[in-house]
Design an enzyme around this catalytic site. Structure first.
Site, PDB file in Angstrom:
ATOM      1  N   GLU A  79      34.364  26.306  38.917  1.00  0.00           N
ATOM      2  CA  GLU A  79      35.663  26.568  38.290  1.00  0.00           C
ATOM      3  C   GLU A  79      36.662  27.001  39.351  1.00  0.00           C
ATOM      4  O   GLU A  79      37.758  27.446  39.033  1.00  0.00           O
ATOM      5  CB  GLU A  79      35.527  27.611  37.179  1.00  0.00           C
ATOM      6  CG  GLU A  79      35.089  28.973  37.611  1.00  0.00           C
ATOM      7  CD  GLU A  79      35.057  29.949  36.432  1.00  0.00           C
ATOM      8  OE1 GLU A  79      33.949  30.367  36.074  1.00  0.00           O
ATOM      9  OE2 GLU A  79      36.117  30.280  35.906  1.00  0.00           O
ATOM     10  N   CYS A 111      32.454  29.476  33.614  1.00  0.00           N
ATOM     11  CA  CYS A 111      31.126  29.755  34.202  1.00  0.00           C
ATOM     12  C   CYS A 111      30.009  28.964  33.537  1.00  0.00           C
ATOM     13  O   CYS A 111      28.847  29.069  33.939  1.00  0.00           O
ATOM     14  CB  CYS A 111      30.827  31.249  34.110  1.00  0.00           C
ATOM     15  SG  CYS A 111      32.124  32.262  34.807  1.00  0.00           S
ATOM     16  N   HIS A 231      24.194  35.121  31.876  1.00  0.00           N
ATOM     17  CA  HIS A 231      25.326  34.963  32.803  1.00  0.00           C
ATOM     18  C   HIS A 231      25.741  36.367  33.242  1.00  0.00           C
ATOM     19  O   HIS A 231      25.855  37.275  32.417  1.00  0.00           O
ATOM     20  CB  HIS A 231      26.494  34.256  32.117  1.00  0.00           C
ATOM     21  CG  HIS A 231      27.762  34.364  32.918  1.00  0.00           C
ATOM     22  ND1 HIS A 231      27.829  33.945  34.227  1.00  0.00           N
ATOM     23  CD2 HIS A 231      28.981  34.900  32.626  1.00  0.00           C
ATOM     24  CE1 HIS A 231      29.045  34.190  34.697  1.00  0.00           C
ATOM     25  NE2 HIS A 231      29.761  34.782  33.751  1.00  0.00           N
TER      26      HIS A 231
HETATM   27  N1  CAA Z   1      30.681  56.926  36.765  1.00  0.00           N
HETATM   28  C1  CAA Z   1      29.939  56.136  35.931  1.00  0.00           C
HETATM   29  N2  CAA Z   1      30.486  55.243  35.061  1.00  0.00           N
HETATM   30  C2  CAA Z   1      31.825  55.135  35.046  1.00  0.00           C
HETATM   31  C3  CAA Z   1      32.649  55.919  35.881  1.00  0.00           C
HETATM   32  C4  CAA Z   1      32.024  56.844  36.780  1.00  0.00           C
HETATM   33  N3  CAA Z   1      32.728  57.607  37.596  1.00  0.00           N
HETATM   34  N4  CAA Z   1      33.939  55.585  35.643  1.00  0.00           N
HETATM   35  C5  CAA Z   1      33.926  54.619  34.684  1.00  0.00           C
HETATM   36  N5  CAA Z   1      32.653  54.354  34.321  1.00  0.00           N
HETATM   37  C6  CAA Z   1      32.169  53.373  33.347  1.00  0.00           C
HETATM   38  C7  CAA Z   1      33.020  53.298  32.094  1.00  0.00           C
HETATM   39  O1  CAA Z   1      32.643  54.298  31.155  1.00  0.00           O
HETATM   40  C8  CAA Z   1      32.705  51.884  31.612  1.00  0.00           C
HETATM   41  O2  CAA Z   1      31.460  51.876  30.975  1.00  0.00           O
HETATM   42  P1  CAA Z   1      31.298  51.161  29.534  1.00  0.00           P
HETATM   43  O3  CAA Z   1      31.722  49.714  29.728  1.00  0.00           O
HETATM   44  O4  CAA Z   1      29.847  51.296  29.249  1.00  0.00           O
HETATM   45  O5  CAA Z   1      32.217  51.870  28.610  1.00  0.00           O
HETATM   46  C9  CAA Z   1      32.523  51.100  32.929  1.00  0.00           C
HETATM   47  O6  CAA Z   1      32.337  52.096  33.963  1.00  0.00           O
HETATM   48  C10 CAA Z   1      33.715  50.252  33.334  1.00  0.00           C
HETATM   49  O7  CAA Z   1      34.854  51.062  33.273  1.00  0.00           O
HETATM   50  P2  CAA Z   1      36.208  50.523  32.615  1.00  0.00           P
HETATM   51  O8  CAA Z   1      35.915  49.896  31.280  1.00  0.00           O
HETATM   52  O9  CAA Z   1      37.240  51.579  32.701  1.00  0.00           O
HETATM   53  O10 CAA Z   1      36.538  49.381  33.699  1.00  0.00           O
HETATM   54  P3  CAA Z   1      37.794  48.519  33.855  1.00  0.00           P
HETATM   55  O11 CAA Z   1      38.510  48.370  32.582  1.00  0.00           O
HETATM   56  O12 CAA Z   1      38.560  49.043  35.021  1.00  0.00           O
HETATM   57  O13 CAA Z   1      37.171  47.112  34.294  1.00  0.00           O
HETATM   58  C11 CAA Z   1      36.289  45.057  33.394  1.00  0.00           C
HETATM   59  C12 CAA Z   1      36.032  46.535  33.658  1.00  0.00           C
HETATM   60  C13 CAA Z   1      37.253  44.929  32.207  1.00  0.00           C
HETATM   61  C14 CAA Z   1      34.990  44.365  33.040  1.00  0.00           C
HETATM   62  C15 CAA Z   1      36.914  44.404  34.650  1.00  0.00           C
HETATM   63  O14 CAA Z   1      36.056  44.569  35.742  1.00  0.00           O
HETATM   64  C16 CAA Z   1      37.243  42.938  34.464  1.00  0.00           C
HETATM   65  O15 CAA Z   1      38.247  42.562  33.886  1.00  0.00           O
HETATM   66  N6  CAA Z   1      36.372  42.022  35.027  1.00  0.00           N
HETATM   67  C17 CAA Z   1      36.583  40.575  34.964  1.00  0.00           C
HETATM   68  C18 CAA Z   1      36.300  39.990  33.608  1.00  0.00           C
HETATM   69  C19 CAA Z   1      34.825  39.899  33.336  1.00  0.00           C
HETATM   70  O16 CAA Z   1      33.988  39.918  34.196  1.00  0.00           O
HETATM   71  N7  CAA Z   1      34.497  39.773  32.022  1.00  0.00           N
HETATM   72  C20 CAA Z   1      33.109  39.633  31.602  1.00  0.00           C
HETATM   73  C21 CAA Z   1      32.977  38.768  30.388  1.00  0.00           C
HETATM   74  S1  CAA Z   1      33.766  37.181  30.708  1.00  0.00           S
HETATM   75  C22 CAA Z   1      32.649  36.312  31.650  1.00  0.00           C
HETATM   76  O17 CAA Z   1      31.516  36.656  31.707  1.00  0.00           O
HETATM   77  C23 CAA Z   1      33.130  35.132  32.411  1.00  0.00           C
HETATM   78  C24 CAA Z   1      33.302  35.509  33.847  1.00  0.00           C
HETATM   79  O18 CAA Z   1      32.392  35.382  34.662  1.00  0.00           O
HETATM   80  C25 CAA Z   1      34.602  36.074  34.260  1.00  0.00           C
END
Ligand code: CAA
Length: 372
Positions: A79, A111, A231
């Site tokens: 992709e 993906c 995945h």
């Molecule tokens: N110690 C331990 N854990 C901590 C922490 C700390 N100090 N601070 C935060 N966390 C935890 C949070 O509690 C959270 O846990 P939960 O999900 O269990 O609630 C986790 O860390 C992540 O924190 P946030 O939710 O605040 O993270 P974020 O919003 O900044 O980013 C994300 C997370 C949205 C996945 C981001 O990385 C993202 O957008 N990634 C790209 C999209 C993606 O990968 N999506 C997956 C599904 S789509 C797919 O699979 C296709 C693909 O390949 C893209």
């Protein structure tokens, strides 16, 4: 007829950014990455590595004098294509020195497309049992610097040789699919990086898992699995997916995911290759002879599939575990500044030599990619 994966091998760039370095730079707790999303390092391409060089490096060890004549199809799933028209697989075909009497195409659906490639390859080999298909998943996962997705970057390729009487795994014909038109992650033509609704994408992933699994079950798919692969955009996603699956299939709860996450935690997301990198991680670290594995493939947008692999008795002798482990051990860490330099890949001109070996992207001259 037994059809499936005869051999598989991954290739990754020579460099990585430790997520501790990223956390320090952003002044946040590194455990957000190490524990919260379950990722430790992300593979980063220098300017002279791309999906083509990774695909060639992944494929080379699978090719020998005998199967060189039998491979008549290359399917390259990605992709992060390098051209809107020409398949990246044509460069790969040339660099591998395969027969000119070979069809080559590129597959795209986020993906998911390597799984479509796997099904198409198996169906083709059923018609042409004397032929082999080289299926390659290759991606460079890049998100905007300073975005919340930045820590989920990575890069890598997995090459698979699809044939009759495979040494590693047969692919069962029955699978469960789920497709829905959603905007969780997409990349319009004018953009270098994707747009992503992160939280929604994780919820969509889990919904698709439920739907694809139920579709598998409703077709009377056998539910006796010894292990699972998902995945893996980041390893915590698979942990959540496994918990969700265990609600639908209580026997799944006892299957540990640990071995399926080892490589991905150190490499990061490599989009089309991620599920198959997880499969390699599981196979390299566990004895799964004669076991059945449930696999879940997800591609944003979204298409998903739940399917089953039967691991062959002597599969360990066909694995390339030493190469996988060497590549991980021999990588070099990047400073944050060097990571930024590599992130901003030039779109034209000579590429600086990272000594990443052969082949390398030596330049983009007059809009043409040159490989050495
Ligand atoms: N110690 C331990 N854990 C901590 C922490 C700390 N100090 N601070 C935060 N966390 C935890 C949070 O509690 C959270 O846990 P939960 O999900 O269990 O609630 C986790 O860390 C992540 O924190 P946030 O939710 O605040 O993270 P974020 O919003 O900044 O980013 C994300 C997370 C949205 C996945 C981001 O990385 C993202 O957008 N990634 C790209 C999209 C993606 O990968 N999506 C997956 C599904 S789509 C797919 O699979 C296709 C693909 O390949 C893209």
């Amino acid at each position: 007829m037994n059809i499936g994966i005869d051999q598989l091998h991954f290739a990754i760039p020579r460099f990585y950014l430790d997520l501790k370095t990223l956390a320090e730079e952003h002044k946040i707790d590194a455990d957000k990455f190490y524990v919260g999303i379950g990722q430790e390092k992300m593979a980063i391409c220098p300017h002279d590595e791309d999906i083509v060089t990774l695909a060639v490096k992944a494929s080379k060890p699978l090719i020998n004098e005998q199967n060189r004549q039998e491979i008549d199809t290359i399917l390259l799933a990605t992709e992060t294509g390098i051209d809107q028209s020409k398949s990246a697989g044509i460069y790969v075909h040339q660099l591998l020195g395969l027969s000119p009497h070979c069809r080559v195409i590129e597959l795209k659906q986020a993906c998911y497309s390597a799984t479509a490639g796997l099904q198409l390859a198996c169906a083709y080999v059923a018609r042409q049992p004397n032929k082999k298909v080289l299926l390659i998943a290759s991606d460079v996962a890049k998100y905007d610097v300073n975005s919340s997705a930045e820590a989920t970057q990575g890069a890598g390729a997995v090459a698979m040789m699809i044939s009759v009487n495979p040494r590693v795994a047969t692919v069962e014909a029955l699978s469960g699919c789920y497709t829905e038109d959603v905007m969780d992650f997409w990349r319009p033509n004018h953009r270098k990086t994707p747009l992503v609704d992160g939280r929604f994408s994780t919820l969509m992933y889990l919904k698709a898992l439920e739907q694809a699994f139920n579709n598998f079950k409703n077709q009377n798919g056998h539910l006796d699995f010894s292990a699972f692969c998902y995945h893996l955009p980041f390893s915590k996603m698979a942990v959540k997916a496994h918990e969700r699956l265990a609600k639908l299939l209580p026997s799944a709860e006892s299957a540990s995911l640990d071995n399926a996450l080892i490589y991905n935690k150190l490499i990061g997301n490599c989009y089309t290759a991620s599920l198959y990198l997880s499969l390699i991680s599981l196979l390299d670290h566990e004895d799964l002879s004669h076991k059945r594995i449930g696999c879940f493939s997800y591609g944003s947008g979204a298409v998903s599939e739940f399917f089953a692999l039967n691991i062959q008795k002597d599969y360990k002798s066909a694995l390339l575990t030493a190469s996988h482990q060497e590549q991980i051990t021999n990588r070099s860490p990047l400073s944050y500044a060097d990571y930024l330099t590599y992130w901003h890949a030039p779109e034209t001109g000579e590429m600086s030599n990272s000594a990443s070996g052969s082949p390398r992207l030596s330049g983009i001259i007059q809009n043409q990619r040159q490989y050495q």
